[in-house]
Write an enzyme that holds these catalytic residues in place. Structure first.
Site, mmCIF file in Angstrom:
data_model
loop_
_atom_site.group_PDB
_atom_site.id
_atom_site.type_symbol
_atom_site.label_atom_id
_atom_site.label_comp_id
_atom_site.label_asym_id
_atom_site.label_seq_id
_atom_site.Cartn_x
_atom_site.Cartn_y
_atom_site.Cartn_z
ATOM 1 N N GLY A 106 0.834 -1.196 0.000
ATOM 2 C CA GLY A 106 0.000 0.000 0.000
ATOM 3 C C GLY A 106 0.861 1.235 0.000
ATOM 4 N N ASN A 182 -6.045 -5.284 7.624
ATOM 5 C CA ASN A 182 -5.865 -5.658 6.227
ATOM 6 C C ASN A 182 -6.992 -6.599 5.854
ATOM 7 O OD1 ASN A 182 -3.597 -7.933 4.509
ATOM 8 N ND2 ASN A 182 -4.984 -6.450 3.638
ATOM 9 N N CYS A 322 -5.706 -16.464 0.219
ATOM 10 C CA CYS A 322 -5.732 -15.834 -1.109
ATOM 11 C C CYS A 322 -4.537 -16.267 -1.953
ATOM 12 C CB CYS A 322 -5.714 -14.313 -0.939
ATOM 13 S SG CYS A 322 -5.504 -13.439 -2.488
ATOM 14 N N TYR A 328 0.887 -12.356 -7.035
ATOM 15 C CA TYR A 328 1.230 -10.959 -7.304
ATOM 16 C C TYR A 328 1.574 -10.134 -6.068
ATOM 17 C CZ TYR A 328 0.138 -5.977 -8.107
ATOM 18 O OH TYR A 328 0.173 -4.604 -8.122
ATOM 19 N N CYS A 469 -12.579 -9.314 -6.629
ATOM 20 C CA CYS A 469 -12.304 -9.828 -5.290
ATOM 21 C C CYS A 469 -13.109 -9.040 -4.259
ATOM 22 C CB CYS A 469 -10.814 -9.675 -4.982
ATOM 23 S SG CYS A 469 -10.412 -10.144 -3.295
ATOM 24 N N CYS A 523 -11.357 -15.245 -7.884
ATOM 25 C CA CYS A 523 -11.234 -14.307 -9.013
ATOM 26 C C CYS A 523 -10.971 -15.036 -10.329
ATOM 27 C CB CYS A 523 -10.187 -13.231 -8.729
ATOM 28 S SG CYS A 523 -8.645 -13.856 -8.126
HETATM 29 O O1 PRP Z 1 -3.557 -5.874 -16.907
HETATM 30 P P1 PRP Z 1 -3.212 -4.707 -16.065
HETATM 31 O O2 PRP Z 1 -4.436 -3.965 -15.613
HETATM 32 O O3 PRP Z 1 -2.221 -3.802 -16.679
HETATM 33 O O4 PRP Z 1 -2.618 -5.245 -14.701
HETATM 34 C C1 PRP Z 1 -1.686 -6.290 -14.664
HETATM 35 C C2 PRP Z 1 -0.338 -5.780 -14.277
HETATM 36 O O5 PRP Z 1 -0.408 -5.118 -12.995
HETATM 37 C C3 PRP Z 1 0.500 -5.733 -12.108
HETATM 38 O O6 PRP Z 1 1.732 -5.057 -12.120
HETATM 39 P P2 PRP Z 1 1.997 -3.713 -11.298
HETATM 40 O O7 PRP Z 1 2.515 -2.679 -12.236
HETATM 41 O O8 PRP Z 1 0.818 -3.322 -10.491
HETATM 42 O O9 PRP Z 1 3.054 -4.078 -10.177
HETATM 43 P P3 PRP Z 1 4.472 -4.791 -10.200
HETATM 44 O O10 PRP Z 1 5.475 -3.731 -10.506
HETATM 45 O O11 PRP Z 1 4.644 -5.309 -8.831
HETATM 46 O O12 PRP Z 1 4.479 -5.880 -11.206
HETATM 47 C C4 PRP Z 1 0.704 -7.127 -12.630
HETATM 48 O O13 PRP Z 1 1.977 -7.607 -12.246
HETATM 49 C C5 PRP Z 1 0.628 -6.936 -14.123
HETATM 50 O O14 PRP Z 1 1.877 -6.549 -14.641
HETATM 51 N N1 GLN Z 2 -8.386 -3.505 2.443
HETATM 52 C C1 GLN Z 2 -7.413 -3.289 3.214
HETATM 53 O O1 GLN Z 2 -6.591 -4.141 3.414
HETATM 54 C C2 GLN Z 2 -7.388 -1.978 3.899
HETATM 55 C C3 GLN Z 2 -8.236 -2.064 5.129
HETATM 56 C C4 GLN Z 2 -9.601 -1.423 5.027
HETATM 57 N N2 GLN Z 2 -10.523 -2.211 4.244
HETATM 58 C C5 GLN Z 2 -9.527 0.000 4.531
HETATM 59 O O2 GLN Z 2 -10.327 0.388 3.737
HETATM 60 O O3 GLN Z 2 -8.678 0.751 4.947
HETATM 61 S S1 SF4 Z 3 -10.991 -13.529 -4.955
HETATM 62 FE FE1 SF4 Z 3 -8.890 -13.727 -5.768
HETATM 63 S S2 SF4 Z 3 -7.797 -11.947 -4.964
HETATM 64 FE FE2 SF4 Z 3 -9.653 -12.223 -3.712
HETATM 65 S S3 SF4 Z 3 -9.088 -13.508 -1.973
HETATM 66 FE FE3 SF4 Z 3 -9.847 -14.883 -3.556
HETATM 67 S S4 SF4 Z 3 -7.989 -15.470 -4.728
HETATM 68 FE FE4 SF4 Z 3 -7.482 -13.650 -3.538
HETATM 69 MG MG MG Z 4 3.389 -6.197 -13.037
#
Ligand code: PRP
Ligand code: GLN
Ligand code: SF4
Ligand code: MG
Length: 562
Positions: A106, A182, A322, A328, A469, A523
């Site tokens: 975050g 979280n 998850c 990721y 999710c 998901c």
């Molecule tokens: O299809 P999209 O909507 O583009 O999302 C997918 C992308 O987003 C994430 O990367 P991100 O840039 O968030 O983080 P990272 O640098 O940790 O890979 C993930 O690893 C993919 O690369």
């Molecule tokens: N979703 C998270 O993990 C953050 C905690 C909480 N749901 C918030 O909105 O701050």
């Molecule tokens: S829906 Fe996907 S992202 Fe959400 S807890 Fe389940 S596996 Fe994780």
């Molecule tokens: Mg990425």
């Protein structure tokens, strides 16, 4: 310091209610309401006009909040990181370091709460951990206990952002306490409506605030029991840490164990809780174990050892951790749900190489950062060299969690640059961990071809994401998920790749063996392990019952129908 629980009836409320009543519901609602309310809208649209109006009027009864927590621009569904430290004179500094280690979870807000001499101190702010804290601020957070939080949300820039930054602190008749969370409560709207119906006044738009109100209402005299009582009403994902002004630290994880939470110990005996083990490593705490799904761990001066209690015993549900944390979200140097994230991603890449090889490819490259380990696995399995075909700027954050599509498009270009020397004239396999909206992959394929790649074969180390999710990861609404709109061949054409393959869902089963049933794959499958509770029904007043019944019928488990 206590949360400022003040009335915040909005001046736009009446205006909004008029708009709601006069607009055609389906498209309008779909665009502005959060998921559970979008679902109601679909149902409303398919029923008769009288019911539809009644529904709006029912909703309108509580319109003081409609612009705040029902609207889509401030949705309570993010992923965050939490830390808890007990028994170290440097608690705030250790917490600061641990939050740094969790920064990938975050980037929009950070905060910390410490306790000294029965006084709670709190500092929260918008931005990175290093933006929010400095020496001076840490000096203002004395004590040997601390909890901390890093947060990302989809509400960047909105005026309500700061007040949603955690940890939250509240005063109750039993004293002050702080909480960092979280996850995401799937029955948040119901609980909030019920609490507001009984006079609670909310001061944030975050789901986490319901915990404070539930605990304030509890009659239990022992803090841990108040936490347990609150948890019994909460449904969804929560890994939470609490501190109290009288020196207790509590860590609790929901019975499904959606989000991770681990416990470690420093050489001086200090207990550390954190979302991931990379935070334990950072503060030189030895990893001892996970906080188990449904477990509450209490640390205070009444015992030398942490004490443990369980929710929902003797019939706990099967855990649903998850899988996306391993794909990721988590850092590769972390152990999450008892397994190395690095090893999982490497194995995902190896399986992908076996199941979707590319004849005669010259080089394997990764989409940094989270695609790197899977690409290494793919290369290792095939024997084709892994090279750095894309360089990542370290001054740009994660694009998946940027708030708007405009910024996301820009973000990919700003973040990733191709290396012509690696790519020119080559048949390239490019490995990423996931495709969400398709923004990254389409930009990357174009980038690689412009840099001279002869062919680009995209390999994705997870199955297609087809559903949102509800348990704390901010995957976008279903319409935005490219795999929900297109099949693999259509996506291939859309992103301009020469071939495209995803990791089959069955591969998780093979890889995780008998443990595979302990993970959530919703998901990828649209099959959600958790629906809104029915045992809340009795405690909902009549005004809310129709809303509740709709949620019960529709549930959060069918987002694909939109
Ligand atoms: O299809 P999209 O909507 O583009 O999302 C997918 C992308 O987003 C994430 O990367 P991100 O840039 O968030 O983080 P990272 O640098 O940790 O890979 C993930 O690893 C993919 O690369
Ligand atoms: N979703 C998270 O993990 C953050 C905690 C909480 N749901 C918030 O909105 O701050
Ligand atoms: S829906 Fe996907 S992202 Fe959400 S807890 Fe389940 S596996 Fe994780
Ligand atoms: Mg990425």
């Amino acid at each position: 310091m206590a949360t400022n629980i003040s009335a915040s009836a909005s001046s736009t409320t009446n205006l909004l209610s008029q708009r709601l009543l006069s607009f055609p519901p389906s498209q309008f609602y779909k665009n502005i309401l959060t998921k559970p309310y979008q679902q109601q809208c679909l149902l409303i649209t398919s029923s008769n006009k009288k019911n539809r109006a009644a529904m709006v009027v029912n909703s309108s009864r509580k319109l003081i909040n409609l612009d705040q927590h029902y609207l889509d621009d401030d949705k309570p569904k993010e992923e965050c990181g939490v830390v808890g430290i007990y028994g170290d004179p440097e608690a705030s500094r250790l917490c600061y370091l641990a939050l740094h280690a969790l920064q990938h979870r975050g980037q929009e807000g950070a905060g910390m709460v410490t306790v000294e001499n029965k006084a709670i101190k709190s500092i929260t702010g918008i931005g990175l951990v290093s933006d929010v804290f400095n020496e001076l601020k840490l000096d203002q957070l004395p004590g040997d206990m601390a909890i901390g939080h890093v947060r990302y949300s989809t509400a960047a820039g909105s005026s309500s952002m700061l007040k949603n930054v955690q940890p939250f602190v509240a005063s109750s008749k039993f004293g002050s306490f702080g909480v960092a969370h979280n996850g995401n409560f799937v029955n948040y709207q119901l609980l909030r409506a019920e609490l507001e119906g009984k006079g609670s006044i909310f001061s944030t738009t975050s789901d986490t605030e319901v915990v404070l109100h539930l605990m304030a209402k509890s009659k239990a005299r022992i803090f841990a029991l108040r936490v347990l009582e609150a948890c019994e009403k909460l449904q969804g994902a929560y890994s939470m840490v609490f501190v109290t002004e009288d020196g207790k630290l509590v860590a609790v994880r929901d019975p499904f164990g959606f989000r991770p939470l681990v416990m470690g110990r420093r050489k001086n005996g200090a207990i550390v809780f954190a979302s991931e083990t990379c935070a334990l490593d950072m503060v030189e705490a030895t990893y001892e174990r996970e906080v188990h799904p449904g477990e509450m761990v209490l640390v205070d001066d009444t015992s030398n050892e942490p004490q443990s209690m369980y929710l929902l015993k003797p019939h706990p549900p099967e855990p649903k951790s998850c899988i996306f944390e391993h794909i990721y979200f988590a850092q590769p140097n972390s152990i999450v749900f008892g397994k190395s994230v690095y090893e999982s991603r490497h194995a995902f890449g190896e399986i992908l190489a076996t199941e979707s090889p590319v004849e005669g490819c010259d080089v394997v490259i990764a989409v940094p950062d989270s695609g790197v380990v899977a690409a290494l696995g793919y290369a290792a399995k095939t024997g084709v060299p892994y090279q750095q075909g894309l360089i990542r700027s370290h001054y740009v954050g994660r694009t998946f969690i940027e708030p708007s599509q405009k910024i996301r498009d820009f973000g990919v270009k700003l973040k990733l640059s191709p290396v012509r020397a690696v790519l020119e004239g080559k048949k390239v396999v490019v490995v990423d961990d996931s495709i969400v909206r398709g923004t990254t992959s389409s930009k990357i394929v174009r980038m690689l071809k412009e840099a001279g790649a002869k062919e680009v074969h995209m390999r994705i180390a997870s199955p297609p994401i087809i559903a949102s999710c509800y348990y704390g990861i901010d995957t976008p609404c279903t319409e935005e998920l490219i795999s929900n709109r297109m099949n693999v061949e259509e996506i291939r054409k859309f992103i301009g790749a020469d071939s495209l393959a995803f990791l089959p869902t069955d591969s998780f089963r093979k890889l995780l063996g008998s443990d595979h049933t302990n993970f959530c794959y919703a998901c990828f499958s649209g099959k959600y392990p958790l629906y809104p509770s029915v045992d809340m029904e009795e405690s909902i007043d009549d005004t809310r019952k129709s809303t509740y019944n709709l949620l019960k019928i529709v549930g959060p488990g069918i987002p694909r129908s939109f």
